[in-house]
Enzyme design. Structure first.
Site, PDB file in Angstrom:
ATOM      1  N   ARG A 101       1.172  -1.432  -5.405  1.00 25.23           N
ATOM      2  CA  ARG A 101      -0.180  -1.377  -4.856  1.00 25.23           C
ATOM      3  C   ARG A 101      -0.223  -1.883  -3.420  1.00 25.23           C
ATOM      4  O   ARG A 101      -1.179  -1.591  -2.697  1.00 25.23           O
ATOM      5  CB  ARG A 101      -1.131  -2.204  -5.732  1.00 25.23           C
ATOM      6  CG  ARG A 101      -1.396  -1.581  -7.080  1.00 25.23           C
ATOM      7  CD  ARG A 101      -2.253  -2.483  -7.935  1.00 25.23           C
ATOM      8  NE  ARG A 101      -3.581  -2.684  -7.386  1.00 25.23           N
ATOM      9  CZ  ARG A 101      -4.618  -1.882  -7.647  1.00 25.23           C
ATOM     10  NH1 ARG A 101      -4.474  -0.845  -8.423  1.00 25.23           N
ATOM     11  NH2 ARG A 101      -5.800  -2.142  -7.134  1.00 25.23           N
ATOM     12  N   CYS A 145      -4.157  -5.195  -3.499  1.00 22.85           N
ATOM     13  CA  CYS A 145      -4.207  -6.380  -4.342  1.00 22.85           C
ATOM     14  C   CYS A 145      -3.941  -5.994  -5.794  1.00 22.85           C
ATOM     15  O   CYS A 145      -4.371  -4.938  -6.237  1.00 22.85           O
ATOM     16  CB  CYS A 145      -5.542  -7.109  -4.286  1.00 22.85           C
ATOM     17  SG  CYS A 145      -6.033  -7.693  -2.669  1.00 22.85           S
ATOM     18  N   ASN A 156     -10.212  -9.145  -5.903  1.00 24.18           N
ATOM     19  CA  ASN A 156      -9.889  -7.966  -5.083  1.00 24.18           C
ATOM     20  C   ASN A 156     -11.203  -7.462  -4.511  1.00 24.18           C
ATOM     21  O   ASN A 156     -12.208  -7.460  -5.218  1.00 24.18           O
ATOM     22  CB  ASN A 156      -9.311  -6.827  -5.923  1.00 24.18           C
ATOM     23  CG  ASN A 156      -7.948  -7.155  -6.473  1.00 24.18           C
ATOM     24  OD1 ASN A 156      -7.376  -8.181  -6.143  1.00 24.18           O
ATOM     25  ND2 ASN A 156      -7.452  -6.295  -7.339  1.00 24.18           N
ATOM     26  N   GLY A 157     -11.151  -6.946  -3.283  1.00 21.02           N
ATOM     27  CA  GLY A 157     -12.371  -6.399  -2.683  1.00 21.02           C
ATOM     28  C   GLY A 157     -12.768  -7.188  -1.460  1.00 21.02           C
ATOM     29  O   GLY A 157     -11.957  -7.961  -0.915  1.00 21.02           O
ATOM     30  N   LYS A 215      -1.002   1.373  -2.183  1.00 22.77           N
ATOM     31  CA  LYS A 215      -0.962   2.633  -2.933  1.00 22.77           C
ATOM     32  C   LYS A 215      -2.348   3.249  -3.044  1.00 22.77           C
ATOM     33  O   LYS A 215      -2.516   4.438  -2.855  1.00 22.77           O
ATOM     34  CB  LYS A 215      -0.375   2.382  -4.323  1.00 22.77           C
ATOM     35  CG  LYS A 215      -0.332   3.627  -5.220  1.00 22.77           C
ATOM     36  CD  LYS A 215       0.648   4.652  -4.709  1.00 22.77           C
ATOM     37  CE  LYS A 215       0.721   5.886  -5.571  1.00 22.77           C
ATOM     38  NZ  LYS A 215       1.283   7.036  -4.852  1.00 22.77           N
ATOM     39  N   LYS A 269       4.766  11.741   5.555  1.00 22.06           N
ATOM     40  CA  LYS A 269       5.819  11.113   4.739  1.00 22.06           C
ATOM     41  C   LYS A 269       6.805  10.381   5.638  1.00 22.06           C
ATOM     42  O   LYS A 269       7.193   9.256   5.361  1.00 22.06           O
ATOM     43  CB  LYS A 269       6.579  12.159   3.900  1.00 22.06           C
ATOM     44  CG  LYS A 269       5.871  12.730   2.708  1.00 22.06           C
ATOM     45  CD  LYS A 269       5.721  11.807   1.522  1.00 22.06           C
ATOM     46  CE  LYS A 269       4.409  11.058   1.581  1.00 22.06           C
ATOM     47  NZ  LYS A 269       3.253  11.700   1.045  1.00 22.06           N
ATOM     48  N   TRP A 319      -3.391  -8.284  -0.637  1.00 21.96           N
ATOM     49  CA  TRP A 319      -3.233  -7.439   0.566  1.00 21.96           C
ATOM     50  C   TRP A 319      -4.283  -7.947   1.538  1.00 21.96           C
ATOM     51  O   TRP A 319      -5.486  -7.806   1.313  1.00 21.96           O
ATOM     52  CB  TRP A 319      -3.462  -5.979   0.203  1.00 21.96           C
ATOM     53  CG  TRP A 319      -3.137  -5.000   1.285  1.00 21.96           C
ATOM     54  CD1 TRP A 319      -1.927  -4.400   1.515  1.00 21.96           C
ATOM     55  CD2 TRP A 319      -4.028  -4.460   2.270  1.00 21.96           C
ATOM     56  NE1 TRP A 319      -2.023  -3.538   2.583  1.00 21.96           N
ATOM     57  CE2 TRP A 319      -3.294  -3.549   3.064  1.00 21.96           C
ATOM     58  CE3 TRP A 319      -5.383  -4.669   2.560  1.00 21.96           C
ATOM     59  CZ2 TRP A 319      -3.869  -2.844   4.126  1.00 21.96           C
ATOM     60  CZ3 TRP A 319      -5.945  -3.968   3.622  1.00 21.96           C
ATOM     61  CH2 TRP A 319      -5.193  -3.075   4.384  1.00 21.96           C
ATOM     62  N   GLU A 341       1.887  17.037   5.930  1.00 24.99           N
ATOM     63  CA  GLU A 341       2.414  16.198   4.857  1.00 24.99           C
ATOM     64  C   GLU A 341       3.823  15.702   5.199  1.00 24.99           C
ATOM     65  O   GLU A 341       4.153  14.540   4.950  1.00 24.99           O
ATOM     66  CB  GLU A 341       2.395  16.973   3.529  1.00 24.99           C
ATOM     67  CG  GLU A 341       3.017  16.272   2.328  1.00 24.99           C
ATOM     68  CD  GLU A 341       2.376  14.934   1.976  1.00 24.99           C
ATOM     69  OE1 GLU A 341       1.381  14.538   2.596  1.00 24.99           O
ATOM     70  OE2 GLU A 341       2.923  14.276   1.073  1.00 24.99           O
TER      71      GLU A 341
HETATM   72  O1  M6R Z   1      -5.133   7.885  -4.529  1.00 27.23           O
HETATM   73  P1  M6R Z   1      -5.493   8.886  -3.489  1.00 27.23           P
HETATM   74  O2  M6R Z   1      -4.853  10.209  -3.687  1.00 27.23           O
HETATM   75  O3  M6R Z   1      -6.999   9.023  -3.320  1.00 27.23           O
HETATM   76  O4  M6R Z   1      -4.942   8.293  -2.130  1.00 27.23           O
HETATM   77  C1  M6R Z   1      -5.183   8.930  -0.915  1.00 27.23           C
HETATM   78  C2  M6R Z   1      -4.272   8.398   0.165  1.00 27.23           C
HETATM   79  O5  M6R Z   1      -4.496   7.034   0.361  1.00 27.23           O
HETATM   80  C3  M6R Z   1      -2.793   8.631  -0.162  1.00 27.23           C
HETATM   81  O6  M6R Z   1      -2.513   9.979  -0.370  1.00 27.23           O
HETATM   82  C4  M6R Z   1      -1.904   8.108   0.985  1.00 27.23           C
HETATM   83  O7  M6R Z   1      -2.072   8.880   2.123  1.00 27.23           O
HETATM   84  C5  M6R Z   1      -0.452   8.069   0.511  1.00 27.23           C
HETATM   85  N1  M6R Z   1       0.154   6.846   0.939  1.00 27.23           N
HETATM   86  C6  M6R Z   1       0.339   9.206   0.999  1.00 27.23           C
HETATM   87  O8  M6R Z   1       1.688   9.123   0.704  1.00 27.23           O
END
Ligand code: M6R
Length: 606
Positions: free
Chosen positions: A27, A2, A102-103, A601, A483, A76, A479
């Site tokens: 976001r 959100c 939000n929340g 995000k 991705k 969201w 990782e």
């Molecule tokens: O903001 P943060 O690093 O705490 O977020 C953690 C995960 O949500 C974040 O790394 C997520 O896995 C990404 N979409 C990875 O690309």
């Protein structure tokens, strides 16, 4: 998750708010809306639509939304599917009060039942709508007072913003979900994240949990939930506005991948001692006062933590484990004052990571954050912060923040090792030389893009993919697989290479490419043997290998060469072609790279 934007001032408020929402698109959201107050007590004007912002902008054409006070929201979905009715803002029945949220309001069901019984009519399926009815019920000319009274009845997380047609003000409150106020002269902004403010101001005030802020053209007045005045410092944002723009790139993700050599310079810059035999991290932590380390994080940050754990064990000889925050927070972990809990996060707002830190503090552990965003909730809750200085990361798929986290962990491991006397001068000098060479090595790794683009064609038609790595590069495999899944939606699994024979080998067939990290390492021979096992079963191997390795081509179908660096630092180089592979595969499949489906995000709700 959100996005919230609000504005009060002389500009066209609707334009400012829609521009801000555009800057917060990363976001993650599935509907959006805007409400404007025309002033002089006239009814509020609201437009909201399911879908992307383009749908809202289309709906705004032909609407006269003049006014100098507005709220905007990207939603969201949690409670109730994405629809026009469930989109925010929610209006009171008399059309004079608007709320965005939000929340999650955890006790919304009993509240909704009680409000319905007393005659309120609900128009959406959301938990958020109870807030507008509660505030409306208590409103008698004092919007902040009515909001405080409503908030005393709710349980859960919120960044809540309201306005009333009778009042030339925006009122906002925070519990868990972030809110930041941008200060101007005769105008103020409010947003859930800094990039929405960057074109307008660098002077900001972060709201803390329990704050209620009243924002007018003249300024900002902040109280607690009981109405007592609280003082919050004005902070200056040092990110430049261009850092949060695409700068000619088609996608933020590619821009951020390309920025990685510069990001490494930012992370490492000014941190080596002049004699090159230690690093300065400005930590209060005494490395001899801890016996073990627990690293906690989510997603990509947790894979950075895996690399960090190997570095800390190897260089500082401290037993180090990694646990995803969503599990750690609900376990009954053994921790005490000699346990260092390291929380890793780009945003500093991931709710699971924050809660894991809170749990660790309740158990008396010492806490440290490896963190990108200054002013974030995590930065205020830990004993020490090691900022990674990646700059604003907008692409939902984290790339440059991961790179910066790995470099920060290398620095931290050196500091802990030096502080504990486990590292010789020679070893530190070797590590520092290796770190200094990384920006150049990563620059060279970026040149794999053309080669990777060709391989992405194969990946785009794959049923699934396996990612394998050993040692410090197990995390690289995880990782790489994450991705690929996130932005191309091609299914991928990652395994420690030695585990392959214990199950995943059953998956191997020509339609399941195997991406193997096979760069120079102490276990190179074992890696080659594993590749043979894949090929003996008609598996297709795409190897990431060190430049100058003339043998690997006979053990793999395709090879991506990357610069040769010391093994402990190799994840920083090896991840680059995997980021590019995910990007190019997503492009080949026509995916929405910067806003992949269902993702947000930063994950601020459970
Ligand atoms: O903001 P943060 O690093 O705490 O977020 C953690 C995960 O949500 C974040 O790394 C997520 O896995 C990404 N979409 C990875 O690309």
């Amino acid at each position: 998750m959100c996005g919230i934007v609000a504005y009060v001032g002389e500009r066209s408020a609707a334009e400012v708010v829609v521009d801000g929402l555009r800057r917060l698109e990363y976001r993650g959201y599935d509907s959006s809306g805007v409400v404007v107050s025309p002033g002089a007590g006239a009814d509020l004007r609201v437009v909201k639509r399911a879908g992307k912002l383009a749908a809202l902008e289309g709906a705004l054409v032909g609407h006269v939304l003049d006014g100098h006070l507005a709220l905007g929201h990207t939603r969201w979905a949690t409670h109730g599917r994405p629809s026009d009715a469930n989109a925010h803002p929610h209006l009171s029945e008399d059309g004079r009060l608007a709320v965005i949220h939000n929340g999650i309001i955890e006790n919304y069901l009993p509240l909704r039942e009680a409000l319905t019984a007393s005659g309120h009519v609900f128009e959406s399926e959301t938990d958020s709508e109870v807030l507008v009815h509660l505030i409306e019920h208590d409103f008698a000319g004092d919007l902040a007072g009515a909001m405080r009274s409503a908030l005393r009845q709710v349980l859960g997380a919120y960044a809540l913003v309201a306005m009333h047609s009778d009042r030339d003000e925006v009122v906002a409150a925070r519990a868990t979900s972030p809110l930041v106020i941008g200060l101007g002269d005769g105008e103020q902004w409010l947003a859930s994240d800094v990039p929405a403010l960057l074109p307008y101001t660098r002077r900001v005030v972060y709201l803390l949990d329990g704050d209620v802020a009243v924002m007018t053209r003249a300024g900002v007045h902040i109280t607690d939930l009981d109405g007592a005045i609280v003082d919050r410092p004005v902070e200056i944002i040092d990110w430049d506005a261009e850092a949060a723009e695409k700068g000619g790139y088609e996608h933020f993700m590619l821009k951020e991948i390309d920025e990685q050599p510069t990001v490494l310079q930012q992370t490492l810059g000014g941190r080596f001692r002049p004699d090159g035999l230690d690093v300065d991290l400005d930590l209060a932590l005494d490395p001899t006062a801890i016996d073990r380390v627990v690293i906690t994080a989510a997603g990509t940050a947790s894979y950075a933590g895996m690399v960090g754990a190997t570095m800390i064990e190897s260089l500082a000889r401290l037993s180090t484990t990694v646990e995803v925050a969503s599990e750690l927070r609900y376990r009954d972990p053994v921790m005490d004052a000699r346990t260092l809990v390291i929380a890793v996060s780009q945003s500093g707002e991931t709710i699971d990571t924050l809660e894991a830190v809170r749990e660790a503090k309740r158990r008396g552990a010492r806490t440290l954050a490896v963190l990108n965003v200054k002013g974030s909730s995590l930065s205020r809750e830990v004993d020490d912060v090691l900022f990674v200085h990646a700059g604003p990361e907008i692409g939902v798929a984290s790339t440059k923040a991961y790179m910066a986290m790995l470099a920060a962990f290398a620095l931290l491991a050196i500091r802990l090792g030096r502080g504990r006397g486990t590292l010789s001068d020679e070893r530190v000098a070797e590590l520092v030389a290796g770190l200094r060479g990384l920006p150049h090595a990563v620059e060279e790794a970026l040149a794999t893009r053309d080669r990777v683009r060709v391989l992405a064609e194969r990946m785009a038609s794959a049923r699934s993919a396996l990612f394998l790595g050993r040692g410090v590069n197990v995390a690289t495999a995880f990782e790489g697989a994450l991705k690929l899944k996130e932005i191309s939606y091609v299914h991928a699994e990652a395994y420690p290479m030695g585990e392959m024979k214990h199950g995943p080998i059953a998956l191997i067939e020509p339609s399941v490419p195997v991406v193997a990290i096979a760069t120079a390492s102490a276990r190179y021979d074992k890696t080659v043997a594993n590749l043979q096992e894949v090929r003996a079963r008609d598996g297709i191997v795409i190897a990431v290998a060190s430049e100058g390795d003339e043998v690997i081509a006979s053990h793999a179908d395709e090879v991506i060469y990357v610069p040769r660096v010391m093994e402990l630092l190799s994840p920083l180089v090896n991840v680059v072609p995997l980021q590019l592979l995910a990007y190019e595969t997503a492009l080949a499949l026509g995916r929405d790279v910067d806003q992949p489906r269902n993702l947000a995000k930063s994950v601020t709700v459970e």
